[in-house]
Design a protein around this motif. Sequence first.
Motif, short mmCIF file in Angstrom:
data_model
loop_
_atom_site.label_atom_id
_atom_site.label_comp_id
_atom_site.label_asym_id
_atom_site.label_seq_id
_atom_site.Cartn_x
_atom_site.Cartn_y
_atom_site.Cartn_z
N SER A 171 0.83 -1.20 0.00
CA SER A 171 0.00 0.00 0.00
C SER A 171 0.86 1.26 0.00
CB SER A 171 -0.93 0.00 1.22
OG SER A 171 -1.85 -1.07 1.14
N PHE A 172 2.03 1.19 0.65
CA PHE A 172 2.95 2.33 0.61
C PHE A 172 3.40 2.59 -0.83
CE2 PHE A 172 6.92 4.60 0.86
CZ PHE A 172 6.80 5.41 1.99
N LEU A 173 3.74 1.54 -1.55
CA LEU A 173 4.14 1.69 -2.95
C LEU A 173 2.99 2.27 -3.78
CD1 LEU A 173 6.06 -1.66 -3.58
CD2 LEU A 173 7.04 0.57 -3.03
N ALA A 174 1.78 1.77 -3.54
CA ALA A 174 0.62 2.29 -4.27
C ALA A 174 0.39 3.76 -3.94
CB ALA A 174 -0.62 1.47 -3.94
N ARG A 194 -4.76 1.28 4.79
CA ARG A 194 -4.90 2.73 4.81
C ARG A 194 -3.63 3.41 5.30
NH1 ARG A 194 -8.87 4.53 9.19
NH2 ARG A 194 -6.98 4.20 10.42
N ALA A 195 -3.04 2.89 6.38
CA ALA A 195 -1.86 3.52 6.96
C ALA A 195 -0.69 3.52 5.99
CB ALA A 195 -1.47 2.81 8.26
N GLY A 196 -0.46 2.38 5.33
CA GLY A 196 0.62 2.31 4.37
C GLY A 196 0.37 3.22 3.18
N VAL A 215 7.33 1.22 7.51
CA VAL A 215 5.98 1.58 7.07
C VAL A 215 5.03 1.42 8.25
CG1 VAL A 215 4.15 1.07 5.44
CG2 VAL A 215 6.53 0.79 4.74
N PRO A 216 4.22 2.43 8.54
CA PRO A 216 3.27 2.32 9.67
C PRO A 216 2.17 1.32 9.39
CG PRO A 216 2.88 4.34 8.45
CD PRO A 216 4.13 3.75 7.88
#
Length: 370
Positions: free
Chosen positions: A132-135, A163-165, A367-368
């Motif tokens: 999700s961080f990458l997205a 969501r957090a990432g 990443v959180p």
Amino acid sequence: MHRISLLPLALAPALLLGSAEAAAFTVGLAFDLGGRNDQGFNQAAFQGAKRAIDETGGEVQVFEPQKLADVGSGIPRLASMGSKIVIGVGFSNNAAITQAAASNPGARFVTVDDLPKGPNTVGLRFREQEGSFLAGYLAGKQSATGQIGFVGGVDLPVIRRFRAGFQAGVKFACPACQVKSVYVSTTSQGFNNPAVAKQLAAKLLAGGTDIIYTAAGASGLGVIEQIKAQPCLKAANLPAGVKFAPDNFAQVPRSAAEQKACAGDSRPTFFIGVDVNQNALGDFDKNPATLNHGLTSMLKRVDNAVYAIVKDVAEGRPWRSGDRSFGLSNGGIALAVDQYNKALIPAPMQANLKKIEDLIVNGTLKVPTQ
């Protein structure tokens, strides 16, 4: 050779099980709402189980709930039919998996996305925040409005990791960008309600959002439908305070219909798919050479995780109960780049994404999860 076996539905709501003469090795697979062909989580689990059975031989018995009250109700029956391993897809199946495991100590039980209890159980869980961080990074770099949406199925710990990432990735790429988060429901019905998700997407687009990430199971199809209905934002309709950045996709060919619908000062809208590769769902004109509205998909490789655990049991490997975690480092998480969206993610952007992935894998970038 594998078999996907059926029994009369009268035995239980939407119960699809094996024949009375069970195969030597049988996998029981209990779906969450949405069913086997949800183009998401359930489908990925089925594909993983089928791939393993194709290699080992045996049979897959499946249970598809038709309403929320049915979720988990087929798991005792799957166990009683002689399944060597019973897999519940989604957290809603976890209580039934834990209970069935206690009653059937000779079989193995698995929950996808939660952690069941008992020495004969395993939880297949994912570091969703990593992909999700990458997205989010990609969305932050490619947004034309700085307004980005997140549609979750239900406000749960697993969805909070998505969501957090995602939020962290957006802010890493674009500190000034805003992420608006909304949820489909307060019950697991939120993962199977495309109509409500479509309404939420319409509100986000009206607020100037041009990219929407979904973590809502089959409900995400409603977001895609809204993007299809509104493939661009127009400058004249932007809310106060929202302005367009230069068009990162100006050189990508558009269909004639889209050129007409989005004439004038406009920017394309995009969804980011989840769980399986949904990029092709953004190919609204059935021509991969024209602009696609699926920016990417955050792959949660449930298929790989289910495949691995079924193979372990089928081939008699030592059982290790408890949590099994999947992320960027072990093939459990990835972003999808293919013929549909490669024009949306130029080579320098792909190189940056790979650098960020390496930073996450080696622990340099934390990443959180909340």
